[in-house]
Design a protein around this motif. Structure first.
Motif, PDB file in Angstrom:
ATOM      1  N   ALA A  23       0.828  -1.207   0.000  1.00 56.35           N
ATOM      2  CA  ALA A  23       0.000   0.000   0.000  1.00 56.35           C
ATOM      3  C   ALA A  23       0.860   1.253   0.000  1.00 56.35           C
ATOM      4  O   ALA A  23       0.555   2.246  -0.678  1.00 56.35           O
ATOM      5  CB  ALA A  23      -0.928  -0.017   1.215  1.00 56.35           C
ATOM      6  N   LEU A  24       1.965   1.216   0.755  1.00 56.36           N
ATOM      7  CA  LEU A  24       2.882   2.359   0.772  1.00 56.36           C
ATOM      8  C   LEU A  24       3.500   2.582  -0.606  1.00 56.36           C
ATOM      9  O   LEU A  24       3.618   3.725  -1.077  1.00 56.36           O
ATOM     10  CB  LEU A  24       3.982   2.125   1.809  1.00 56.36           C
ATOM     11  CG  LEU A  24       5.057   3.215   1.926  1.00 56.36           C
ATOM     12  CD1 LEU A  24       4.428   4.546   2.312  1.00 56.36           C
ATOM     13  CD2 LEU A  24       6.117   2.808   2.937  1.00 56.36           C
ATOM     14  N   ALA A  79       1.284   6.762  -6.782  1.00 55.99           N
ATOM     15  CA  ALA A  79       0.217   7.729  -7.026  1.00 55.99           C
ATOM     16  C   ALA A  79       0.728   9.164  -6.881  1.00 55.99           C
ATOM     17  O   ALA A  79       0.378  10.050  -7.679  1.00 55.99           O
ATOM     18  CB  ALA A  79      -0.943   7.480  -6.065  1.00 55.99           C
ATOM     19  N   LEU A  80       1.580   9.402  -5.882  1.00 52.70           N
ATOM     20  CA  LEU A  80       2.160  10.737  -5.708  1.00 52.70           C
ATOM     21  C   LEU A  80       3.032  11.114  -6.890  1.00 52.70           C
ATOM     22  O   LEU A  80       3.045  12.279  -7.330  1.00 52.70           O
ATOM     23  CB  LEU A  80       2.970  10.783  -4.404  1.00 52.70           C
ATOM     24  CG  LEU A  80       2.177  10.721  -3.100  1.00 52.70           C
ATOM     25  CD1 LEU A  80       3.127  10.658  -1.902  1.00 52.70           C
ATOM     26  CD2 LEU A  80       1.251  11.921  -2.986  1.00 52.70           C
ATOM     27  N   GLY A 104       2.170   1.720  -3.473  1.00 51.32           N
ATOM     28  CA  GLY A 104       1.116   2.256  -4.323  1.00 51.32           C
ATOM     29  C   GLY A 104       0.885   3.734  -4.088  1.00 51.32           C
ATOM     30  O   GLY A 104       0.634   4.501  -5.024  1.00 51.32           O
ATOM     31  N   LEU A 105       0.976   4.159  -2.832  1.00 50.82           N
ATOM     32  CA  LEU A 105       0.811   5.575  -2.497  1.00 50.82           C
ATOM     33  C   LEU A 105       1.927   6.420  -3.117  1.00 50.82           C
ATOM     34  O   LEU A 105       1.682   7.493  -3.676  1.00 50.82           O
ATOM     35  CB  LEU A 105       0.788   5.744  -0.985  1.00 50.82           C
ATOM     36  CG  LEU A 105       0.669   7.183  -0.459  1.00 50.82           C
ATOM     37  CD1 LEU A 105      -0.627   7.819  -0.931  1.00 50.82           C
ATOM     38  CD2 LEU A 105       0.764   7.209   1.066  1.00 50.82           C
ATOM     39  N   LEU A 106       3.157   5.919  -3.039  1.00 51.17           N
ATOM     40  CA  LEU A 106       4.274   6.643  -3.632  1.00 51.17           C
ATOM     41  C   LEU A 106       4.132   6.745  -5.148  1.00 51.17           C
ATOM     42  O   LEU A 106       4.442   7.790  -5.740  1.00 51.17           O
ATOM     43  CB  LEU A 106       5.595   5.943  -3.275  1.00 51.17           C
ATOM     44  CG  LEU A 106       5.991   5.967  -1.795  1.00 51.17           C
ATOM     45  CD1 LEU A 106       7.260   5.158  -1.573  1.00 51.17           C
ATOM     46  CD2 LEU A 106       6.186   7.403  -1.314  1.00 51.17           C
TER      47      LEU A 106
END
Length: 318
Positions: free
Chosen positions: A118-119, A125-126, A121-123
């Motif tokens: 999840a981390l 997305a950023l 994926g967040l990076l």
């Protein structure tokens, strides 16, 4: 441990003037007397597999320990940051799935792995927000470029990502290799044009600087067609099957983790290389194992396969 530390030292030498050589805007090679000798990032992949197998495969280790997970993340983060600073984001990204495969095989809880995924994926997305949002908000090109550079994304990396996101972007510049590669693969049809009869390669539309290494699959697909390309994929599947078979027969946990790490490394290179040649992923410059021209990567792959063979032989003896 000494192999891992030696790999880090070699990665540091890349940034030393006179030893590290800059090519195509990146420092990736070590040279002596003007001769390119070594690409440390390729050896760092192998060193990481060995050290992670050693950490999680040692007798009496509890794989669900959070401190052990933190140690594994730190061991991976060091070479990733050093390779990304060259800059070489394509090679740096390979370390992540190798780490994930070893952690999963070692018995790290799925909850922890899900949190790390999840981390990641967040990076990602950023990163996409940084690439796409500022121009939509009316930022100038200079301001946007400065923001991306402050995040460690160079101009040529920006171009490669934008060409992937927007297929009509810069077809005569950053998008040239991608377009010519897709033409080469598609024009091969079922059986190909024949050995050394591929026009994209022979006539130089697919640049000669990349045809023997990063885009060797495009050359094979054009000359041997879909059937030749399928044969290459089947051969890689055989290699991966052998690695997993050795892992299943490994006499200890270290051997099992070594085989899985090598299999993950080869799979990532094969998947990313083929996907980028047909336009499913951005151009990353990852070579195709056992086929792409290149000394350091070929040697590191042969060493990795030798480790797998060693584990298999020990398993047979036991």
């Amino acid at each position: 441990w000494w192999l891992y530390l030696a790999a880090l030292l070699l990665l540091l030498l890349v940034f030393v003037p006179g030893i590290g050589v800059r090519m195509y805007g990146a420092r990736r090679w070590i040279q002596l007397a003007g001769i390119r000798l070594l690409q440390p990032a390729e050896m760092a992949k192998l060193a990481l597999i060995i050290i992670l197998a050693r950490v999680y495969g040692a007798p009496g280790v509890w794989p669900r320990s959070r401190w052990l997970l933190v140690l594994a993340l730190m061991l991976t983060a060091l070479p990733v940051m050093m390779v990304a600073a060259q800059p070489d984001l394509g090679t740096a990204s390979v370390f992540v799935p190798v780490l994930a495969s070893i952690l999963l095989t070692a018995g790290v809880p799925v909850r922890s792995l899900s949190g790390l995924a999840a981390l990641a994926g967040l990076l990602l997305a950023l990163l996409l927000i940084l690439l796409l949002a500022p121009p939509a908000l009316g930022w100038s090109e200079e301001r946007h470029d400065g923001l991306l550079r402050s995040c460690g994304i160079s101009s040529y990396q920006q171009d490669r990502i934008m060409v992937f996101l927007r297929r009509d972007a810069d077809p005569l510049g950053a998008g040239w290799n991608k377009a010519q590669s897709q033409i080469a693969v598609g024009s091969g049809r079922l059986w190909g044009k024949g050995f050394r009869r591929g026009t994209q390669n022979i006539l130089g539309f697919l640049p000669r600087t990349v045809a023997p290494n990063d885009f060797i699959f495009s050359v094979i697909a054009e000359e041997k067609g879909f059937m030749g390309a399928l044969g290459i994929i089947i051969l890689f599947a055989v290699v991966l099957h052998g690695a997993f078979r050795a892992a299943l027969q490994a006499p200890d946990r270290i051997g099992r983790l070594l085989c899985v790490g090598v299999a993950a490394l080869i799979f990532c290179h094969v998947f990313v290389n083929i996907a980028m040649t047909i336009g499913l992923l951005p151009i990353t410059g990852l070579p195709l194992p056992l086929l792409s021209y290149g000394g350091t990567f070929m040697i590191s792959v042969m060493i990795a396969l030798g480790l797998v063979q060693s584990v298999y032989i020990r398993g047979e003896r036991n």
